[in-house]
Design an enzyme around this catalytic site. Structure first.
Site, PDB file in Angstrom:
ATOM      1  N   LEU A   3       0.842  -1.201   0.000  1.00  0.00           N
ATOM      2  CA  LEU A   3       0.000   0.000   0.000  1.00  0.00           C
ATOM      3  C   LEU A   3       0.878   1.251   0.000  1.00  0.00           C
ATOM      4  CD1 LEU A   3      -2.765   1.351   0.148  1.00  0.00           C
ATOM      5  CD2 LEU A   3      -2.718   1.085   2.625  1.00  0.00           C
TER       6      LEU A   3
ATOM      7  N   ARG B  57       3.522   5.836   5.892  1.00  0.00           N
ATOM      8  CA  ARG B  57       4.762   5.676   6.668  1.00  0.00           C
ATOM      9  C   ARG B  57       4.671   4.542   7.678  1.00  0.00           C
ATOM     10  NH1 ARG B  57       8.551   9.734   6.414  1.00  0.00           N
ATOM     11  NH2 ARG B  57       8.062  11.078   4.639  1.00  0.00           N
TER      12      ARG B  57
ATOM     13  N   GLU C  66      25.230  13.374  13.538  1.00  0.00           N
ATOM     14  CA  GLU C  66      24.588  12.043  13.568  1.00  0.00           C
ATOM     15  C   GLU C  66      24.573  11.276  12.233  1.00  0.00           C
ATOM     16  OE1 GLU C  66      20.789  12.083  15.668  1.00  0.00           O
ATOM     17  OE2 GLU C  66      21.445  13.691  16.992  1.00  0.00           O
TER      18      GLU C  66
ATOM     19  N   GLY D  99      21.012  18.163  16.979  1.00  0.00           N
ATOM     20  CA  GLY D  99      21.868  16.987  16.815  1.00  0.00           C
ATOM     21  C   GLY D  99      22.079  16.541  15.391  1.00  0.00           C
TER      22      GLY D  99
ATOM     23  N   HIS E 185       9.959  21.371  10.463  1.00  0.00           N
ATOM     24  CA  HIS E 185       9.117  20.491   9.646  1.00  0.00           C
ATOM     25  C   HIS E 185       8.767  21.115   8.303  1.00  0.00           C
ATOM     26  CE1 HIS E 185       8.433  19.226  13.842  1.00  0.00           C
ATOM     27  NE2 HIS E 185       8.629  18.045  13.287  1.00  0.00           N
TER      28      HIS E 185
HETATM   29  N1  GLN Z   1      19.030  14.281  18.316  1.00  0.00           N
HETATM   30  C1  GLN Z   1      17.960  13.886  17.479  1.00  0.00           C
HETATM   31  C2  GLN Z   1      18.050  14.598  16.154  1.00  0.00           C
HETATM   32  O1  GLN Z   1      18.483  15.688  16.106  1.00  0.00           O
HETATM   33  C3  GLN Z   1      16.635  14.181  18.128  1.00  0.00           C
HETATM   34  C4  GLN Z   1      15.488  13.746  17.266  1.00  0.00           C
HETATM   35  C5  GLN Z   1      14.138  13.939  17.898  1.00  0.00           C
HETATM   36  O2  GLN Z   1      13.991  14.584  18.899  1.00  0.00           O
HETATM   37  N2  GLN Z   1      13.112  13.392  17.322  1.00  0.00           N
HETATM   38  O3  GLN Z   1      17.671  14.083  15.121  1.00  0.00           O
END
Ligand code: GLN
Ligand code: ZN
Length: 768
Positions: free
Chosen positions: A22, A520, A489, A437, A699
């Site tokens: 889907l 998702r 990260e 991060g 976002h």
């Molecule tokens: N340290 C994570 C990042 O920056 C935190 C993500 C989150 O809070 N959803 O992606």
């Protein structure tokens, strides 16, 4: 003569497809690679497959209308004609439906939020008094007929009026959604009138999970009167009022004297439902005994004992054996887990295996466990369960001993004392700037991780790739003048999965996908045994980053409560104890980071709030152990080490006292969209620690201007004095954004902070 088998019932079945068909077909349709006909074709195949799985397993009550192209709350809004005005211009039905879910050029999507305490998200209907509701039952009826053509007579699932309204929001200035009941109830009545004509004896399942959330007297009154009316519509219909996720004692009581066909009660997460049984008055009890929210094999012995207790209150003819909620929250089948070790796999049960459990238990119940029909299923189950509980993979005495010996620990010193030391030591400017991060996850970095996982590149090549990314990240942050840096990260696919891969007692599935929202899915790790940290998890990478710069680099860890809440957790140990073990692992990591010279460490608790129980009476207990685990995780941090935390949601009203107790030196939170409204609670409460209220929304792809960001900073300073306590950062991590957007936005953020700093003077003495 009683039937030789108890009837079996599935609240709802997953719909995304075993191979996420889907998801794939929808995403192709959205990017205009295929027409809607292909979507129709695939969804028919999926529904058929799912119905037959259940039919072949011998399930008596199989649902239709548990399928959705996006979400069932959205489907219900469509069914009731609750289309917000801004979508009315879109004439094509499917275009409009997906625009409501995902937005369209120039038209904002509807809001999405968590479905109770699960990780599924629903679309929040937008209602107003004069929106002109109307009935549109096409989807329900078509799906019922589709199954009927396949010779499967289904029950019809529909979200009940009370839950529909309590989960909606008003957009016309009034908050009271329930007052719209008189406008929508007649449409439910007409719906039933139409359904009654479809077939003989149709079962309609009304999902009313809102009733497990401390319903107030008015809600209960409206609930009662609604079902009184609905139950009167046509004697050809059998109404089931379905609740799940907790107990529904008050709701069962409210249904007194209303002879609906059945009530659905969750006995896995709502043991208090046993008390409710005294009020069921000959209604069928749809007994949720097979956990729809977890992946463990049912313990038949325990379940049968519980069934025995239920039978003390309810005639066995009136008990229908069921899943505790929709199976939407568990993956499809263990068949797709070829790589999983046989022993662990034998302990588990996904949706399709749960179907088998239902029919097993129903047969065994009548045979007393040893008859021929169940074919030794009881004995076999008992053996596997015993093996699981005594396996050395599950119980690790060394871990237990260590966790016990550490006990409850808190950081040394009070915040004011730590703060004084840290201010001196770090000598940061006013309004220090930082990020949360992650930096953009480029195609290249994803490929690098994938290649490494598949073994097509060496350790050395992988390490070089990661370090190159870190170098770029650091260089960029220094160039634009951020004060506290992060490594970006690049080594993490996901903030929980990364740690789950490194901790013992966790496993990752190959195909254990569950729907999170729309197309998702997430693949939660499984915690099957005692958990510990065999070796450091982030120390090399963070130390590398710190060695490349004279500024401070924050080490970034995921907190124990979030790791717990985003995993499938073992059911043989209290969640609090599982969390405690993870906390000890994080505690060790912090100690190692600190010894390696890292001075600032952020412990993310993005999922802290979603672990709250639905019943207020249970909230306190959760808070207690969750806070204790966070405190334990950071307890090795010396006063000179600055502990940050991050939470990405904006409603702190209920949990401000918990945030206080967590006592992080700095908390970064999401505030860009809600503005100063949410900061009020920090002020009213007299929150003392340092705080970074996000100044722009990550976002959205939009780049905020310097001017706009200056304004945001000014607002924050006014809302939350003193200025010496404020940090400047975005709302959340930047991994989903493009580098171009991130570069511009952060540059503007740094510039705005500098500008305001100049206005304030070195000590923040000037008014702005
Ligand atoms: N340290 C994570 C990042 O920056 C935190 C993500 C989150 O809070 N959803 O992606
Ligand atoms: Zn976040």
């Amino acid at each position: 003569m009683p039937d030789k088998r108890m009837k079996t019932y599935v609240v709802g079945f997953p719909r995304i497809g075993e191979r996420r068909e889907l998801k794939k077909v929808l995403e192709k349709f959205w990017s205009r690679k295929i027409t809607f006909d292909s979507v129709i074709k695939i969804t028919r195949i999926l529904r058929k497959k799912h119905w037959f799985y259940q039919k072949e397993a011998g399930i008596d009550f199989i649902s239709s209308n548990d399928f959705s192209l996006y979400d069932s709350m959205l489907d219900t809004a469509i069914m009731l004609g609750a289309i917000p005005e801004r979508f009315e211009r879109i004439r094509d039905g499917h275009e409009r439906y997906f625009a409501m879910a995902r937005g369209a050029q120039g038209t904002e999507a509807m809001e999405m939020t968590k479905w109770f305490n699960t990780n599924y998200h629903y679309i929040v209907p937008e209602l107003s008094k004069d929106m002109g509701f109307s009935l549109n039952p096409k989807k329900l009826i078509n799906e019922y007929r589709e199954a009927r053509e396949l010779r499967i007579k289904t029950k019809i699932n529909v979200i009940g009026p009370i839950t529909f309204l309590t989960l909606s929001k008003r957009v016309d200035g009034d908050d009271d959604t329930l007052s719209l009941l008189p406008q929508i109830l007649p449409h439910y009545v007409s719906l039933l009138n139409q359904l009654a004509r479809l077939d003989d004896e149709i079962v309609i399942q009304f999902d009313e999970p809102s009733l497990v959330r401390d319903p107030d007297p008015r809600t209960l009154d409206l609930f009662r009167s609604s079902y009184e009316a609905l139950n009167r519509v046509d004697s050809n219909l059998k109404l089931v009022v379905m609740t799940y996720f907790d107990h529904a004692k008050e709701a069962v009581k409210a249904l007194k004297g209303i002879p609906v066909y059945g009530v659905g009660l969750d006995f896995v997460h709502g043991r208090e439902n046993l008390d409710a049984l005294t009020d069921t008055e000959g209604k069928k009890v749809i007994a949720g005994l097979v956990d729809g929210r977890n992946v463990w094999r049912n313990d038949y012995e325990k379940t049968l004992a519980l069934l025995g207790t239920i039978e003390n209150h309810v005639d066995s003819q009136d008990i229908i054996l069921s899943t505790s909620c929709s199976l939407l929250h568990t993956p499809y089948s263990l068949e797709h887990e070829e790589m999983m070790e046989q022993e662990i796999r034998s302990w588990m049960s996904f949706s399709r295996e749960k179907l088998r459990e239902l029919t097993d238990i129903s047969t065994i119940f009548y045979e007393g466990g040893f008859g021929v029909a169940s074919n030794g299923a009881f004995e076999q189950n008992r053996k596997i369960i015993q093996e699981r509980y005594s396996s050395s993979r599950v119980l690790n005495k060394a871990v237990r001993r260590r966790v016990r010996s550490i006990g409850s620990k808190k950081r040394e010193g009070t915040f004011p004392a730590r703060n004084e030391v840290q201010k001196q030591l770090f000598a940061l400017p006013l309004l220090p700037t930082t990020t949360i991060g992650s930096f953009p996850q480029t195609e290249e970095i994803r490929r690098l991780r994938q290649d490494y996982k598949n073994g097509t590149i060496s350790d050395k090549e992988y390490g070089e790739g990661i370090r190159r990314y870190i170098d770029l990240c650091l260089e960029f942050q220094q160039t634009i003048g951020l004060d506290v840096l992060v490594h970006g990260e690049p080594e993490r696919n996901d903030m929980v999965e990364y740690f789950a891969e490194k901790l013992s007692g966790f496993l990752l599935t190959q195909n254990g996908w569950v729907q999170s929202y729309g197309s998702r899915c997430v693949k939660p790790p499984v915690i099957y045994g005692d958990t510990a940290r065999p070796k450091p998890m982030t120390v090399d990478i963070i130390s590398y980053a710190q060695s490349k710069t004279t500024r401070f680099v924050k080490g970034i860890l995921t907190g124990p409560v979030t790791i717990l809440n985003w995993s499938f957790v073992r059911d043989d140990l209290e969640r609090a104890s599982v969390c405690e073990q993870i906390a000890v692992a994080i505690r060790d990591e912090i100690e190692d980071l600190q010894n390696a010279g890292i001075r600032m460490i952020q412990v993310d608790e993005a999922a802290f709030k979603e672990g709250y129980p639905l019943r207020k009476s249970r909230a306190l207990e959760y808070e207690k152990w969750a806070v204790r685990c966070f405190q334990l995780a950071v307890s090795t941090a010396a006063p000179e080490t600055q502990i940050h935390t991050h939470m990405c949601y904006s409603d702190f009203n209920d949990i401000i006292h918990t945030i206080e107790k967590m006592d992080a030196d700095v908390i970064a939170i999401e505030t860009a969209r809600s503005g100063n409204r949410l900061l009020k609670v920090f002020v009213e409460r007299g929150y003392k620690n340092e705080i970074g209220p996000g100044i722009y929304d990550i976002h959205s792809p939009r780049v905020p201007s310097v001017k706009e960001l200056e304004e945001k900073i000014r607002q924050r300073i006014k809302a939350l004095p003193p200025v010496s306590r404020l940090w400047i950062n975005p709302d959340c991590g930047l991994k989903t954004r493009d580098w171009d957007e991130v570069k511009q936005s952060l540059k503007n953020m740094a510039a705005a902070a500098k500008k305001i700093r100049r206005e304030l003077g070195p000590e923040g003495e000037k008014p702005i």
